[in-house]
Motif scaffolding. Sequence first.
Motif, short mmCIF file in Angstrom:
data_model
loop_
_atom_site.label_atom_id
_atom_site.label_comp_id
_atom_site.label_asym_id
_atom_site.label_seq_id
_atom_site.Cartn_x
_atom_site.Cartn_y
_atom_site.Cartn_z
N UNK A 116 -2.14 -8.61 3.30
CA UNK A 116 -0.87 -8.52 2.79
C UNK A 116 -0.49 -7.12 2.31
N UNK A 117 0.65 -6.90 2.70
CA UNK A 117 1.09 -5.16 2.58
C UNK A 117 2.47 -5.35 1.52
N UNK A 118 2.67 -4.49 0.60
CA UNK A 118 3.52 -4.43 -0.44
C UNK A 118 4.49 -3.30 0.06
N UNK A 119 5.72 -3.65 0.39
CA UNK A 119 6.63 -2.59 0.97
C UNK A 119 7.27 -1.73 -0.22
N UNK A 120 7.95 -0.79 0.37
CA UNK A 120 8.80 0.03 -0.85
C UNK A 120 9.87 -0.92 -1.77
N UNK A 121 10.31 -1.96 -1.10
CA UNK A 121 11.30 -2.78 -1.50
C UNK A 121 10.57 -3.81 -2.32
#
Length: 693
Positions: free
Chosen positions: A18-23
């Motif tokens: 799971x990767x959290x993006x800039x948005x």
Amino acid sequence: MDTQCPFCSVQCKMRVIEELGADLRSTYTVLPRPNKASEGRLCIKGMNAYQHALTGERILYPLAKKDGQFVRISWEEAYALIGRKFDELRGKYGSDTIGVYGGGSLTNESAYLLGKFARVALKTKYIDYNGRFCMSAAASAGNKTFGIDRGLTNQLADIEQASCIILAGTNIAECQPTLMPYFTRAKEKGAYLIAIDPRDTGTTRAADLHLRVKPGMDAALANGMLKVILEEGLIDESFVRQRTKGFEELRAHLEAQDLGQIAELTGVSAELIRKAALAYGRAATGMVFTARGVEQQTDGYMAVRNFLNLVLLTGKIGKPGCGYGAVTGQGNGQGGREHGQKADQLPGYRLIENPEDRAYVAGVWGIDPAELPGKGVSAYEMMEKVHEQEIRALFVMGSNPIVSNPNANFVEEGLRKLDFLVVADMLMSETARLADLILPVTPYLENEGTLTNLEGRVLLREASRPVSGEAKHDWQILCDIAKLHGKGAYFTYSSAEDIFNELRLASKGGIADYYGITYDRLKKEEGVYWPCPAVEHPGTKRLFEQSFAHADGKAELIAVNNHRPSEQTSNDFPLYLTTGRVLTHYLTGVQTRRSHSLAARDVESFMEIHPKAAKRYRIEDGELVQLESRRGSIYVRSRYSTDIREDTVFVPMHWGDTQCVNKITNQALDPTCRMPGFKVCAVKVSPLRLEYV
């Protein structure tokens, strides 16, 4: 997040990133992990399994029905409601008025604890689970024939050493696709594949020979093959004499069979029956696999017994490249039936009516054997008890009985009669919609525990994602409710591993002996095969190398009659209906229909029909039709296919409501294992067209 797929019985390992993006939106990547079962493969269901676990449709807090609507309540309120309702009903009607209904996707720890919960905390005899609809025929046949039931008698690695493989009533290409390379490699080494199925499937297309049997006539087909093997002198006489019993009775039965009559009964020509029999009988090594196509019949137990006769008469078991496999459907269909959530069983495959077994398990649990209830009834028979109001409260965990049971309209009527229905689930199933109380449970990414795959390999499913919302692990809920009934002292676990260590002891010395398996071993060894009676034991990869599990060491042969399905076609209902799965969905679809990637591939159910049959009934390709049996009707879209017999239609099992195929399937039960006859019933079909006046 290192975990494993929650779906089929291969239990492929995976890593979900799971990767959290800039948005601030999460994106997910799924990578297969090396493992000995799937060899690092994942199918489309596994690749997208995270979607249902993380969907916004998750149930994240307890819900109580008030004035026909679900409202959020606290856990304290939920438990108080359960305590009050259960105590009230037990006081009026006795302990057996409460039923417990489990599932074949629960971890071993939860399945074990559910059985203990029913019998120690609630003191009810009524507990069973949806695995009754999956493995009961093969399990009963294996126990009676060999003295032990394990999905595969050998490891998966043996498949590519087989010279001939029979796949009876199993569509591995769609149901367990990560296993197909085993069969592909076997073919590359010269193996001859025989597929038995009324339909053409991805599996039959990979086969060298396809026997398109009439639905429900598998036992008769096996009789034809056995007769040819007997007449051609292909029996392993030394093996039969030394390691089996019952041969003379079987020989007399086979000698009386007529191959021409069997060909007429089965719809398979005598020439093809002979060809299949000679291929298997002459092969130096061979394996037989059965699945729901053979087993979900009113003679499923005896049909499997006849395929086991094939294995035994040719001596193809207990050595490399030889054996039998019941291809388990559910993720923990194997482990789920070993440790006590089946009506007649206690942990370790012990029997609840055996005094020695009762005494041993009662000793582990710290109770008097007399306190243990007796044997209950099978899953569908529990629904009959609900209808009769002998069961007035039902606790459902990890199952969707309103869709998975045959004669589903009858089941729904019964559930609506209940005084109190509790459903523990992560998503709103068709059954949960009827509940008085829904308890939120954790999905596979959050819930650690062990599962046993189709080859009898126990695997540890890790879970590193934090619990979402107010959800609880299913085993925690059982412990909490046990405390309500003054039985908290028997449910003092702080982790899944604590429960597993008690399971190990409860199974010690039983048929399914897990005593030598530990979490540490599972982490280091990528799984351990049972039986494993000691920590230093390597686990049993191949069963029956020297003897079978009966007291005399011999396997049991049996004469099997040419059984006809309990429901035949007629002028009013001229077609046979058979059911099954499709690649993108799983069981009743509660999870896979919440996965946008999977649901997009198969948005709705369908009826597969041969074009020639469709013309007879004025059915156009792609139009809505009404499919009707003696029990009710459903509405699905037609799909032309030359891959199916002209006298048969096929509908998958993954949809509910007006598309629920089990509203029309036959509730008749196998007399031995109580498996419903899902795979054959008589139906009629008509176009669903609006008429404008």
